[in-house]
Design a protein around this motif. Structure first.
Motif, PDB file in Angstrom:
ATOM      1  N   ILE A  83      40.463  40.688  62.887  1.00 54.70           N
ATOM      2  CA  ILE A  83      40.758  39.277  63.172  1.00 54.70           C
ATOM      3  C   ILE A  83      41.133  38.549  61.888  1.00 54.70           C
ATOM      4  CG2 ILE A  83      39.748  37.085  63.922  1.00 54.70           C
ATOM      5  CD1 ILE A  83      38.057  38.734  65.916  1.00 54.70           C
ATOM      6  N   LEU A  84      40.361  38.777  60.830  1.00 50.77           N
ATOM      7  CA  LEU A  84      40.668  38.135  59.546  1.00 50.77           C
ATOM      8  C   LEU A  84      42.016  38.621  59.006  1.00 50.77           C
ATOM      9  CD1 LEU A  84      37.171  38.225  57.793  1.00 50.77           C
ATOM     10  CD2 LEU A  84      38.315  36.260  58.829  1.00 50.77           C
ATOM     11  N   GLY A  85      42.312  39.890  59.218  1.00 46.94           N
ATOM     12  CA  GLY A  85      43.590  40.434  58.764  1.00 46.94           C
ATOM     13  C   GLY A  85      44.766  39.779  59.466  1.00 46.94           C
ATOM     14  N   ALA A  86      44.640  39.594  60.790  1.00 50.23           N
ATOM     15  CA  ALA A  86      45.705  38.942  61.557  1.00 50.23           C
ATOM     16  C   ALA A  86      45.894  37.495  61.107  1.00 50.23           C
ATOM     17  CB  ALA A  86      45.391  39.001  63.048  1.00 50.23           C
ATOM     18  N   LEU A  87      44.785  36.773  60.943  1.00 47.61           N
ATOM     19  CA  LEU A  87      44.877  35.368  60.526  1.00 47.61           C
ATOM     20  C   LEU A  87      45.429  35.237  59.109  1.00 47.61           C
ATOM     21  CD1 LEU A  87      41.510  33.991  61.974  1.00 47.61           C
ATOM     22  CD2 LEU A  87      43.826  33.608  62.852  1.00 47.61           C
ATOM     23  N   THR A  88      45.029  36.165  58.238  1.00 48.85           N
ATOM     24  CA  THR A  88      45.509  36.119  56.853  1.00 48.85           C
ATOM     25  C   THR A  88      47.017  36.331  56.786  1.00 48.85           C
ATOM     26  OG1 THR A  88      43.380  36.942  55.998  1.00 48.85           O
ATOM     27  CG2 THR A  88      45.308  37.158  54.565  1.00 48.85           C
TER      28      THR A  88
ATOM     29  N   ALA B  54      53.401  39.911  53.883  1.00 49.29           N
ATOM     30  CA  ALA B  54      52.210  39.480  54.618  1.00 49.29           C
ATOM     31  C   ALA B  54      51.361  40.673  55.045  1.00 49.29           C
ATOM     32  CB  ALA B  54      52.625  38.657  55.836  1.00 49.29           C
ATOM     33  N   ILE B  55      52.008  41.733  55.533  1.00 46.33           N
ATOM     34  CA  ILE B  55      51.269  42.930  55.956  1.00 46.33           C
ATOM     35  C   ILE B  55      50.558  43.564  54.777  1.00 46.33           C
ATOM     36  CG2 ILE B  55      51.524  45.302  56.796  1.00 46.33           C
ATOM     37  CD1 ILE B  55      53.774  44.362  58.589  1.00 46.33           C
ATOM     38  N   ALA B  56      51.276  43.747  53.686  1.00 46.71           N
ATOM     39  CA  ALA B  56      50.705  44.429  52.525  1.00 46.71           C
ATOM     40  C   ALA B  56      49.514  43.664  51.956  1.00 46.71           C
ATOM     41  CB  ALA B  56      51.778  44.616  51.456  1.00 46.71           C
ATOM     42  N   LEU B  57      49.669  42.365  51.737  1.00 44.57           N
ATOM     43  CA  LEU B  57      48.575  41.577  51.152  1.00 44.57           C
ATOM     44  C   LEU B  57      47.362  41.553  52.067  1.00 44.57           C
ATOM     45  CD1 LEU B  57      50.508  38.536  49.613  1.00 44.57           C
ATOM     46  CD2 LEU B  57      49.501  40.499  48.417  1.00 44.57           C
ATOM     47  N   SER B  58      47.594  41.332  53.350  1.00 42.27           N
ATOM     48  CA  SER B  58      46.473  41.260  54.288  1.00 42.27           C
ATOM     49  C   SER B  58      45.746  42.598  54.403  1.00 42.27           C
ATOM     50  CB  SER B  58      46.984  40.813  55.661  1.00 42.27           C
ATOM     51  OG  SER B  58      45.915  40.701  56.570  1.00 42.27           O
TER      52      SER B  58
END
Length: 360
Positions: free
Chosen positions: A27-32, A82-86
């Motif tokens: 969930i945090l990954g998606a929001l980030t 966004a994918i890489a950072l999260s």
């Protein structure tokens, strides 16, 4: 990365144990990734516009597309950032599956970036040659396939699984490498072919990633995998964090890519996201489920193959234009209708793919 920080903080406060729950980090990954896309999206679009990095339109394409000429492209870089950072923030970086899928995704993103760069900045309409593009796709795909085969610990990691059959698990040997190669390269190009209308490719990608993320979570849970008769893959559960990051980044990009698009994905995004879906399917041993869920991608690819084969053999075209989404446009369907109907089909196909969890 933050998982290690949470481990340290747990020595002071046990409540930080919550970061060990995959669902919480997903969930945090998606929001980030969603927030990253929202923050850097407008900045990237303005920069692309100032640099006049705009999309060129094929002369033989639908006339409605001519007005899109000059729309900023290479927006797929936004998704990849966004994918890489999260993922780096919220995933367990000790998990080899995470590194495989990240490196393959970014590797294909670089191929797409070079292709886009030559097209829109160097004004080379051909971009990266087909031979060069396929060569580098093959290098990355084969490297990933061989690495996964050589580092496999459990037999289930390289077995071929057929949905609907509970006990059918075929030991593939080196054919695993061949299958993995074709799934990664094939899916990458299939998503790239689909990326022809505003939002057409990104939303099915988000849906399929969500479906495969569910498979990843269940495959990585010993109780759920046993109950559902799917292979238990201890490392697979962590992939749900990557899937969630992809979903968040994809939805963030769709905010700017929805019709009429403010920015296009470009090969930098399409090739990378397709490769990511291919690797996901391989890692959770659900290549056939990917074909079901990603039926839109399959349909787009097959339409091109049929069109080319028919024209070469008979001199006639089966479709008014390929890929098939252009065929429907030329039949008079407005672009938003084509897009939304393809989305609806994908929802149905993803649900069918998830239904295979119980039909075994």
């Amino acid at each position: 990365m933050l998982l290690y920080l949470a481990d340290y903080l747990m020595t002071f406060d046990a409540s930080f144990r919550v970061f060990h729950y995959l669902t919480f980090r997903a969930i945090l990954g998606a929001l980030t990734s969603l927030m990253i896309a929202f923050i850097i999206g407008p900045v990237m679009i303005r920069k692309l516009s100032r640099q006049k990095i705009g999309q060129s339109i094929r002369e033989l394409g639908p006339q409605s597309h001519y007005e899109k000429a000059g729309t900023p492209t290479m927006g797929g870089a936004l998704i990849l950032v966004a994918i890489a950072l999260s993922t780096l923030l919220w995933a367990d970086l000790g998990n080899r599956y995470i590194w495989v899928i990240l490196l393959v995704t970014m590797g294909y993103g670089i191929i797409g970036f070079v292709d886009d760069y030559r097209k829109v900045i160097k004004n080379n309409s051909d971009g990266l040659s087909a031979k060069a593009k396929y060569f580098w796709q093959s290098v990355i795909g084969l490297t990933a396939a061989v690495f996964l085969y050589k580092t496999a610990i459990l037999p289930a990691e390289t077995q071929f699984i057929v949905p609907f059959f509970k006990d059918f698990m075929l030991d593939m040997g080196w054919m695993y490498v061949v299958l993995t190669y074709f799934v990664i390269v094939g899916t990458s190009n299939a998503v790239n072919l689909t990326d022809g209308l505003d939002g057409l490719a990104i939303m099915p990608t988000v849906m399929v990633a969500s479906g495969l993320g569910i498979f990843a979570y269940l495959s990585g849970h010993v109780t759920f995998s046993d109950y559902l008769a799917i292979p238990y893959l201890p490392n697979a559960g962590e992939l749900i964090v990557f899937c969630a990051a992809l979903v968040g980044a994809g939805l963030g990009f769709l905010w700017f890519n929805a019709y009429p698009a403010m920015v296009f994905m470009g090969d930098v995004g399409a090739l990378a996201l397709g490769a990511a879906l291919g690797v996901l399917a391989v890692l959770v041993r659900q290549e056939l489920v990917l074909m079901i869920m990603g039926g839109i991608f399959v349909m787009e690819t097959v339409s091109v193959m049929i069109q080319v084969a028919s024209f070469k053999m008979t001199g006639k075209r089966v479709f008014r234009m390929a890929p098939i989404h252009h065929h429907f446009e030329l039949k008079g369907w407005p672009e938003p209708r084509v897009i939304v109907r393809f989305w609806i089909i994908t929802v149905i196909l993803v649900l069918i793919g998830l239904a295979t969890l119980k039909l075994r």
